[in-house]
Enzyme design. Structure first.
Site: not given
Length: 259
Positions: A139, A152
Site C-alpha cells: 500500500s 495496518y
C-alpha cells in the site's frame, strides 16, 4: 492447469480484478478467499468468458494452519503455482489503545504472517524451476506511519520492506517479486476498515480495475515496486521523502480523520 496464478482475496476488489486480468490472457487460476459461493460464481464466469480452468479453495487465512493446508491441497492435486499473488488483507480505523486485539491480531496474522508463510511455501519451488512471479499487495501506507490506522500501516511497511529485500536476494534466479502499493481504492476494504468519511477520501480514489492493471503490467515486467497513479507516485517517491517526519505524521493523521 498451466500458467497458474494463485490469488488470495480473490472474491472482490483488487484481487478479483487481478484474477480477471490473468484469465483474460489465458492463464489458469487458483481462487482463494473465505466466500466459497462467491468464488464458484467467479470460477464459472471466468471459465465461460475466457476458456480457462479455475480451482476454488475456500480458506480463512487468519487461521495459522491455513497457508500450509492450502499448499498441501495444491501439492496433492499436482498443481504448480507459477504466479503467487498475496492480495488478501484488511485494515481497521481507530486509536491504537482503543482497538481490540480481536481485530488487530487477525490483521497481523493475515497481512504479515500468512503472506510470509505462503512465500516460504511457494517461492522455493519457483527458484528450483528457474521461473516464477510473486506479487505482494502492499500500500501507499507502507511509505508512512499511520496514526488512526497504526497497525495496518505498519503491516504494509513490513510487506513493502520484505518484498524489496527478497526481490534483491532472488536476482538471477528467474523469480521476480513485485510490491503493489496502491493509494485509496474503491473496494469493500474501506467499509470493512471503518474508513467511510475519512478526509483522505475527499482527494479521490482509483478503481480496483485501474490498480490491478497497473499491478499486473508491473508484475509481468518484473518491476519491484509499483505505485499506481501519477499523484501517488509523486507522493511516494518525491514529496514524502523530502518532508520532515513530524510533518508526515501530522499529514497522515489528518487524512485518516473523519468529518
Amino acid at each position: 492447469m498451466q500458467n497458474v496464478a494463485l490469488v488470495t482475496g480473490a472474491s472482490s476488489g483488487i484481487g478479483l480484478e487481478l484474477a480477471r486480468l490473468h484469465a483474460s490472457r489465458g492463464g489458469d487460476l487458483v481462487l482463494v478467499a473465505r466466500r466459497e459461493e462467491r468464488l464458484n460464481e467467479i470460477k464459472a464466469d471466468f471459465e465461460r468468458a475466457f476458456g480457462i480452468e479455475a480451482l476454488v479453495i475456500a480458506s480463512d487465512l487468519t487461521d495459522p494452519a491455513a497457508p500450509q493446508n492450502l499448499y498441501d491441497a495444491l501439492h496433492n492435486q499436482g498443481v504448480t503455482v507459477d504466479i503467487l499473488i498475496n492480495n488478501a488483507g484488511f485494515g481497521g480505523h481507530g486509536r491504537f489503545i482503543d482497538r481490540d486485539w480481536d481485530g488487530d491480531g487477525p490483521m497481523i496474522q493475515l497481512n504479515v504472517t500468512a503472506l510470509t508463510r505462503l512465500m516460504h511455501l511457494f517461492v522455493p519451488g519457483m527458484v528450483a524451476r528457474g521461473q516464477g512471479r510473486l506479487m505482494n499487495v502492499a500500500s501507499l501506507a507502507g511509505f508512512v506511519p499511520g496514526p488512526l490506522q497504526a497497525v495496518y500501516y505498519a503491516t504494509k511497511a513490513y510487506v513493502l520492506s520484505l518484498s524489496e529485500a527478497v526481490s534483491k536476494e532472488l536476482e538471477g534466479t528467474g523469480v521476480t517479486v513485485t510490491a503493489l502499493c496502491p493509494g485509496l481504492t474503491k473496494t469493500e476494504f474501506l467499509e470493512r476498515a471503518n474508513m467511510d468519511g475519512i478526509q483522505g477520501a475527499k482527494l479521490g480514489a482509483m478503481s480496483a480495475e485501474q490498480v490491478a492493471r497497473a499491478g499486473y503490467e508491473g508484475l509481468l515486467a518484473g518491476e519491484t515496486v509499483v505505485v499506481p497513479g501519477a499523484l501517488n507516485k509523486l507522493n511516494a517517491h518525491v514529496i514524502l521523502p523530502l518532508l520532515p517526519r513530524s510533518l508526515v505524521r501530522t499529514i497522515s493523521m489528518k487524512t485518516m480523520e473523519k468529518g
